[in-house]
Design a protein around this motif. Structure first.
Motif, PDB file in Angstrom:
ATOM      1  N   GLN A  94     -49.682   9.679  75.317  1.00 37.41           N
ATOM      2  CA  GLN A  94     -49.365   8.537  74.449  1.00 37.41           C
ATOM      3  C   GLN A  94     -50.630   7.925  73.855  1.00 37.41           C
ATOM      4  OE1 GLN A  94     -46.952   6.738  77.507  1.00 37.41           O
ATOM      5  NE2 GLN A  94     -45.088   6.856  76.231  1.00 37.41           N
ATOM      6  N   ASN A  95     -51.654   7.764  74.719  1.00 37.88           N
ATOM      7  CA  ASN A  95     -52.919   7.229  74.203  1.00 37.88           C
ATOM      8  C   ASN A  95     -53.500   8.139  73.129  1.00 37.88           C
ATOM      9  OD1 ASN A  95     -52.870   5.033  75.895  1.00 37.88           O
ATOM     10  ND2 ASN A  95     -54.068   6.033  77.512  1.00 37.88           N
ATOM     11  N   ALA A  96     -53.450   9.435  73.394  1.00 43.70           N
ATOM     12  CA  ALA A  96     -54.016  10.384  72.428  1.00 43.70           C
ATOM     13  C   ALA A  96     -53.227  10.369  71.123  1.00 43.70           C
ATOM     14  CB  ALA A  96     -54.013  11.793  73.025  1.00 43.70           C
ATOM     15  N   PHE A  97     -51.907  10.234  71.212  1.00 43.67           N
ATOM     16  CA  PHE A  97     -51.089  10.172  69.988  1.00 43.67           C
ATOM     17  C   PHE A  97     -51.450   8.938  69.164  1.00 43.67           C
ATOM     18  CE2 PHE A  97     -47.255  13.079  69.610  1.00 43.67           C
ATOM     19  CZ  PHE A  97     -47.781  14.071  70.407  1.00 43.67           C
ATOM     20  N   VAL A  98     -51.644   7.812  69.828  1.00 41.01           N
ATOM     21  CA  VAL A  98     -51.991   6.585  69.095  1.00 41.01           C
ATOM     22  C   VAL A  98     -53.368   6.735  68.450  1.00 41.01           C
ATOM     23  CG1 VAL A  98     -52.492   4.122  69.313  1.00 41.01           C
ATOM     24  CG2 VAL A  98     -50.498   5.105  70.478  1.00 41.01           C
ATOM     25  N   LEU A  99     -54.325   7.258  69.228  1.00 41.12           N
ATOM     26  CA  LEU A  99     -55.687   7.398  68.702  1.00 41.12           C
ATOM     27  C   LEU A  99     -55.748   8.366  67.526  1.00 41.12           C
ATOM     28  CD1 LEU A  99     -58.053   7.476  71.821  1.00 41.12           C
ATOM     29  CD2 LEU A  99     -58.022   5.823  69.926  1.00 41.12           C
ATOM     30  N   ALA A 100     -55.012   9.468  67.612  1.00 43.96           N
ATOM     31  CA  ALA A 100     -55.060  10.489  66.557  1.00 43.96           C
ATOM     32  C   ALA A 100     -54.097  10.177  65.414  1.00 43.96           C
ATOM     33  CB  ALA A 100     -54.730  11.856  67.160  1.00 43.96           C
ATOM     34  N   ASN A 101     -53.377   9.065  65.521  1.00 43.45           N
ATOM     35  CA  ASN A 101     -52.302   8.746  64.572  1.00 43.45           C
ATOM     36  C   ASN A 101     -51.330   9.923  64.454  1.00 43.45           C
ATOM     37  OD1 ASN A 101     -51.375   6.512  62.891  1.00 43.45           O
ATOM     38  ND2 ASN A 101     -51.505   7.960  61.213  1.00 43.45           N
ATOM     39  N   ALA A 102     -50.967  10.448  65.617  1.00 46.95           N
ATOM     40  CA  ALA A 102     -50.085  11.610  65.668  1.00 46.95           C
ATOM     41  C   ALA A 102     -48.622  11.217  65.556  1.00 46.95           C
ATOM     42  CB  ALA A 102     -50.336  12.381  66.958  1.00 46.95           C
ATOM     43  N   LEU A 103     -48.381  10.020  65.074  1.00 53.37           N
ATOM     44  CA  LEU A 103     -47.016   9.596  64.787  1.00 53.37           C
ATOM     45  C   LEU A 103     -47.069   8.660  63.598  1.00 53.37           C
ATOM     46  CD1 LEU A 103     -45.899   6.682  67.062  1.00 53.37           C
ATOM     47  CD2 LEU A 103     -48.144   7.724  67.306  1.00 53.37           C
TER      48      LEU A 103
ATOM     49  N   ALA B  23     -48.113   1.471  66.736  1.00 50.79           N
ATOM     50  CA  ALA B  23     -47.824   2.868  67.097  1.00 50.79           C
ATOM     51  C   ALA B  23     -47.433   3.008  68.571  1.00 50.79           C
ATOM     52  CB  ALA B  23     -49.026   3.753  66.782  1.00 50.79           C
ATOM     53  N   ARG B  24     -48.015   2.154  69.410  1.00 49.29           N
ATOM     54  CA  ARG B  24     -47.752   2.310  70.849  1.00 49.29           C
ATOM     55  C   ARG B  24     -46.287   2.045  71.184  1.00 49.29           C
ATOM     56  NH1 ARG B  24     -50.422   3.405  75.081  1.00 49.29           N
ATOM     57  NH2 ARG B  24     -52.294   3.512  73.810  1.00 49.29           N
ATOM     58  N   ARG B  25     -45.734   1.054  70.525  1.00 50.47           N
ATOM     59  CA  ARG B  25     -44.311   0.747  70.730  1.00 50.47           C
ATOM     60  C   ARG B  25     -43.457   1.989  70.426  1.00 50.47           C
ATOM     61  NH1 ARG B  25     -41.120  -1.123  66.791  1.00 50.47           N
ATOM     62  NH2 ARG B  25     -42.855  -1.657  65.431  1.00 50.47           N
ATOM     63  N   LEU B  26     -43.775   2.645  69.322  1.00 46.17           N
ATOM     64  CA  LEU B  26     -42.998   3.829  68.946  1.00 46.17           C
ATOM     65  C   LEU B  26     -43.251   4.980  69.910  1.00 46.17           C
ATOM     66  CD1 LEU B  26     -43.590   3.673  65.078  1.00 46.17           C
ATOM     67  CD2 LEU B  26     -41.627   2.819  66.360  1.00 46.17           C
ATOM     68  N   GLY B  31     -39.078   1.665  69.702  1.00 43.43           N
ATOM     69  CA  GLY B  31     -38.764   1.297  68.327  1.00 43.43           C
ATOM     70  C   GLY B  31     -37.345   0.764  68.245  1.00 43.43           C
ATOM     71  N   GLN B  32     -37.024   0.166  67.109  1.00 38.87           N
ATOM     72  CA  GLN B  32     -35.634  -0.264  66.912  1.00 38.87           C
ATOM     73  C   GLN B  32     -35.154   0.194  65.540  1.00 38.87           C
ATOM     74  OE1 GLN B  32     -34.437  -4.460  66.802  1.00 38.87           O
ATOM     75  NE2 GLN B  32     -32.910  -3.942  68.352  1.00 38.87           N
ATOM     76  N   TYR B  33     -34.498   1.336  65.545  1.00 33.87           N
ATOM     77  CA  TYR B  33     -33.895   1.881  64.337  1.00 33.87           C
ATOM     78  C   TYR B  33     -32.460   1.333  64.254  1.00 33.87           C
ATOM     79  CZ  TYR B  33     -37.912   4.855  65.120  1.00 33.87           C
ATOM     80  OH  TYR B  33     -39.194   5.291  65.361  1.00 33.87           O
ATOM     81  N   VAL B  34     -31.854   1.476  63.074  1.00 32.63           N
ATOM     82  CA  VAL B  34     -30.560   0.809  62.874  1.00 32.63           C
ATOM     83  C   VAL B  34     -29.539   1.237  63.923  1.00 32.63           C
ATOM     84  CG1 VAL B  34     -28.592   0.586  61.304  1.00 32.63           C
ATOM     85  CG2 VAL B  34     -30.918   0.393  60.416  1.00 32.63           C
ATOM     86  N   ASP B  35     -29.515   2.527  64.246  1.00 28.86           N
ATOM     87  CA  ASP B  35     -28.488   2.978  65.194  1.00 28.86           C
ATOM     88  C   ASP B  35     -28.727   2.432  66.603  1.00 28.86           C
ATOM     89  OD1 ASP B  35     -26.144   4.320  65.822  1.00 28.86           O
ATOM     90  OD2 ASP B  35     -27.208   6.120  66.492  1.00 28.86           O
TER      91      ASP B  35
END
Lengths: 165, 789
Positions: A94-103, B23-26, B31-35
């Motif tokens: 999760q930390n790596a995803f946030v740091l890399a903007n992998a989402l 981003a951490r929340r997601l 997250g909170q999507y409509v469904d």
């Protein structure tokens, strides 16, 4: 009422908690998690087993919760993004995803993280090509995938540098 | 640079790749999507959709469905039409454009397979779907008009009898002198290119949760969308509600890409049902109905000709674009903007003076086509870049040299394209030179020749492009659409010392909220963690346009900057009273109001405490104002263009026809870069979306207008294993139309990639004397070009 609407009692463990519910025979595991248990971190992208957004762990192995019926999970141990997050089981990823903007939009992310965790369990030092191949069953429409590969590779590299725990 | 603003200094967040706080929340699935939203007494709606491309509804029998378990209402088109007024997807500035009134559900005739016809509201989605199967509709199938090429032929089935034919819109651009330029040219190349239909495939499907409160005559709509105020205006006007009693809430949005910026009948029907039933109604499309009803994109046939002299100077360009847009022009943005963009943008990077373009938009019995990420850009860029490469090959010039010769010089601005597009300041040559250096282009060329000798067929493709960003009111407002081009930011200093910034632009994961916080923190001189950003709620944010046409950073960001400057001025006025000095001698640094050049002063927290709780310590004749609102619109240009260049290295297998993209490069100039990482990720994601449409994504219809691939197992979006690494670099030419200097970046990747890819494929195929002219470039397209099938 037809057979699919018949209700059955199931007992299972979800994120370490014992759960007992009566569910329609036709209810998918994904709908059960989302609607009966309020675990909305498991997302539905295709309901066809193609996109991977609904990936959860069933008895330690990853599975598409849209392709599995809730009644099939009777007696099983289920882990979802909520449980894995709270337990810290995928914190490095999760930390790596946030740091890399992998989402970006985050819709594929829970499934992607759970798939990446399974990859690193099976293959602690995957090549970039191996990461791409393994994650090919999890669609992301936002990132173009490179940052996801970067994030997973960075966790593998960090673990290799740190040595076994 | 204003003396107040220092984007280069160590305290600036602008220009830094900070992580996204949301981003951490997601990443934790929070997250909170409509469904994910569940309301008391909420019903679920499912739809019976037309099984035919074109059919008359002879009768509808809902009696059996109404008796099904859990069913609370079965509504036909006529029922919904009593609540919801029809809408017409026409923009008045697109002269001559026409489209008939459209109702949420088909009334007498269904005009595409998938058009919603009957709505069933039930206690669960499963029960609603069960009841849909019990609705009995007698159909009379009608001949369907499917092929855009034949839509205007005499004898073609006319979809809307009142129009007499299937023409939606036609436009001609002509500078004059085109025929003369072709007559005197040393080289003339021509081709007919085709671009198939694809669609957005947002991983979160379209979703609407409508909650009508009869006691207040108010409607709260939780919507997965990108333009809340536009939705507010439309829902109010169509449903007969006061606009200020309609609230649109867009929380997390699981991808949008333009798909969720249109009005869909199923979403309107969900709102109408909520009014009829006086309780919440949720609609979430399943993937099958997403493919049948989310707007499709592209679907162009372009005939193109280019004339050049012996040295390779382009003399003239001519295109004829034909596009089929389904049976209705989408409301409220219309389905003619894409064709209009193709006419406006094709050849835009180049300095030729002669241009003639014809655009024809026709109705057909397929799912409506409308704006999707990079509207028109992929077509315009692929066509022009294909023709530039054709001419280069005809004249034995290197494609990079051909572009060096023809791109508008970087010192020639401001200037105007032959189609009338006004360019403030672009950097085509700087981008191209940076790109060829990044690619190590000469080495790639040498490697290509060596591999070809070994039977490995690689191609190198280049594409220079322009992108429409930061739109002014000339985009939609001038055409009568209630879509704001201006945007606002309300910023306040709260009692705790925190900064709250509410903005009309929206977040779909691209990083809007992060970018807003970076600007606010920089202007105010506070830590970014002290800034909270509010988006996506018409009750809470200033009136704005939302996020489209790459406007969030350039327009929303400038409004934040201006609000920040105004709030800072007000804060310093307060500080001056407390510190008994003049405001001009004060600044804010690291969350403290200080005398310039010293650390002497007080924290914003202390200042806020005095203002909110101990106002007695302030002079009696002074009233602090720690809430400000500022707005911004683009005034000097219709749009603020960006530009860039992409490169592609691809390998073809002449036996199987498979194309593998080995690497992509992009140099983009989006003006001032607020967050390099976020821009790069927009470019990468955009490129992969462009590659998807150019390689695999295709909405395939049969001869009766049935969509053949309606699952993600047979509609192929790019997967991790088949996509390349993408190298991205920046050139920064800040726009002078704003203090911030930012332009958009969200669509550059998608706009350029299909052209770069097609040029790479054709560069590889040139060894066989073959070329492809249609997208998606599937294996059969390549094999057909090679004469193997």
């Amino acid at each position: 009422m037809n057979d699919a609407q018949e209700a059955l009692d199931i007992e299972l463990e979800v994120n370490g908690e014992h759960v007992r519910r009566r569910v329609e025979a036709r209810r998918s595991l994904a709908d059960f998690l989302r609607q009966d248990l309020g675990l909305t971190g498991t997302h539905l992208g295709c309901e066809h087993g193609a996109c991977g957004a609904c990936t959860v762990r069933v008895d330690g192995a990853i599975a598409r919760s849209c392709l599995m019926l809730a009644v099939q999970a009777d007696g099983a141990r289920i882990e979802t993004i909520e449980g894995l997050s709270d337990a810290g089981a995928i914190a490095e990823l999760q930390n790596a995803f946030v740091l890399a903007n992998a989402l970006q939009c985050g819709y594929c992310t829970p499934g992607m993280l759970i798939a990446a965790q399974a990859l690193l369990e099976a293959d602690p030092q995957p090549s970039r090509d191996r990461i791409r191949e393994f994650l090919a069953g999890n669609y992301c429409r936002c990132t173009g995938y490179q940052s996801i590969v970067d994030a997973v590779a960075s966790v593998a590299a960090h673990r290799a540098a740190r040595g076994p725990r | 640079m204003s003396g107040e603003l220092d984007f280069e200094g160590p305290a600036s967040y602008v220009g830094r790749s900070v992580s996204r706080p949301n981003a951490r929340r997601l990443a934790e699935g929070r997250g909170q999507y409509v469904d994910d939203i569940v309301l008391p007494r909420m019903l679920h709606v499912a739809f019976v959709r037309s099984p035919h491309a074109h059919a008359r509804i002879l009768s509808i029998d809902t009696s059996r469905a109404e008796r099904m378990p859990g069913v609370r209402r079965v509504a036909t088109g006529a029922d919904i039409a009593r609540i919801c007024k029809p809408y017409v997807g026409v923009l008045t500035h697109l002269a001559g454009m026409r489209s008939p009134p459209q109702h949420p559900l088909a009334l007498e005739v269904a005009r595409w397979q998938g058009e919603p016809v009957v709505a069933v509201a039930a206690e669960s989605r499963a029960e609603a779907e069960d009841a849909c199967e019990a609705v009995e509709i007698a159909w009379q199938e009608l001949p369907a008009a499917l092929d855009a090429e034949r839509a205007l032929e005499p004898g073609a089935t006319v979809i809307h009898a009142e129009f007499g034919d299937n023409l939606c819109f036609r436009r001609v651009v002509d500078t004059g002198g085109v025929d003369e330029a072709f007559a005197g040219a040393a080289a003339v190349v021509e081709d007919t290119l085709s671009f198939g239909r694809h669609t957005g495939v947002t991983l979160e499907p379209r979703s609407m949760l409508a909650d009508y409160n009869a006691a207040e005559e108010s409607l709260t709509a939780y919507h997965s969308g990108q333009s809340p105020h536009m939705m507010q205006a439309i829902l109010a006007s169509r449903l007969g509600l006061d606009e200020h009693r309609v609230r649109i809430v867009c929380r997390d949005v699981g991808g949008s890409f333009g798909i969720k910026i249109h009005i869909y009948g199923d979403e309107m029907a969900a709102c109408a049902l909520s009014i009829m039933l006086r309780r919440p109604v949720k609609f979430v499309a399943d993937r099958h109905e997403s493919f049948l009803s989310d707007i499709h994109a592209r679907d162009h046939r372009v005939r193109a000709r280019l004339a050049a002299d012996r040295e390779g100077n382009v003399l003239a360009l001519e295109i004829d674009d034909l596009t089929g847009v389904g049976p209705y022009s989408m409301y409220p943005r219309s389905s003619a903007v894409e064709c209009n963009q193709v006419l406006g943008l094709t050849g835009g990077p180049y300095r030729h003076k002669r241009y003639r373009a014809t655009g024809t938009v026709v109705f057909q019995n397929k799912n409506p086509m409308s704006q999707y990420r990079a509207v028109g850009h992929p077509i315009a860029t692929a066509v022009a870049e294909h023709m530039i490469d054709r001419a280069a090959r005809a004249l034995a010039l290197d494609p990079a040299d051909m572009r060096r010769r023809n791109l508008i010089p970087d010192d020639a601005y401001p200037c105007q394209s032959p189609s009338g597009m006004r360019f403030e300041q672009l950097s085509h040559h700087a981008c191209l030179e940076k790109l060829v250096a990044l690619m190590d282009y000469p080495r790639l060329r040498a490697g290509q020749a060596a591999l070809r000798a070994q039977g490995v067929h690689r191609g190198i493709g280049l594409a220079s492009f322009i992108e429409v960003t930061n739109p002014s009111p000339m985009f939609y407002g001038v055409g009568g659409a209630r879509i704001a081009a201006q945007d606002g930011c309300t910023m306040r200093l709260d009692a705790s010392g925190a900064i709250i910034a509410a903005t009309g632009v929206t977040e779909q994961g691209q990083g809007t909220e992060t970018m807003i916080a970076q600007i606010a923190a920089t202007v105010l001189g506070v830590q970014m963690s002290c800034v909270k950003v509010l988006t996506g709620d018409t009750d809470k944010v200033p009136y704005g346009g939302g996020t489209w046409a790459s406007r969030a950073a350039g327009i929303g960001g400038e409004a934040v900057l201006q609000a920040g400057l105004a709030l800072k001025k007000n804060i310093l006025e307060v500080g001056a009273r407390i510190l008994k000095t003049d405001a001009g001698s004060l600044d804010i640094a690291d969350g403290r109001v200080v005398k310039r050049g010293t650390s002497e002063g007080l924290s914003l927290t202390e200042l806020a405490r005095i203002v909110y709780y101990r106002g007695n310590e302030l002079p009696a004749d002074f009233q602090p104002e720690l809430v400000v609102t500022r707005h911004y619109r683009v005034k000097d240009y219709p749009f603020v263009f960006t530009n860039g260049a992409q490169g592609c290295l691809a390998e073809i297998d002449p036996e199987t026809g498979f194309v593998r993209v080995l690497k992509m490069w992009c140099v983009d100039d989006c003006g001032r870069v607020i967050n390099p990482k976020l821009v790069e990720e927009q470019i990468r994601g955009g490129i992969v979306q462009g590659l998807g449409g150019a390689l695999t994504e295709h909405c395939r219809y049969d001869e009766r207008g049935q969509l053949l691939n309606c699952t993600m197992a047979d509609y192929l979006v790019p997967m991790a294993g088949e996509m390349p690494d993408i190298e991205v670099a920046h050139i920064q030419t800040p726009t002078r139309t704003s203090l911030l200097g930012a332009k958009g970046a969200g669509e550059a990747g998608t706009g350029g990639a299909p052209g770069a890819l097609m040029n790479a494929v054709n560069d590889a195929l040139a060894a066989f004397g073959a070329r492809v002219t249609s997208q998606p470039i599937t294996p059969d397209v390549v094999l057909a070009a090679l004469g193997k099938i």
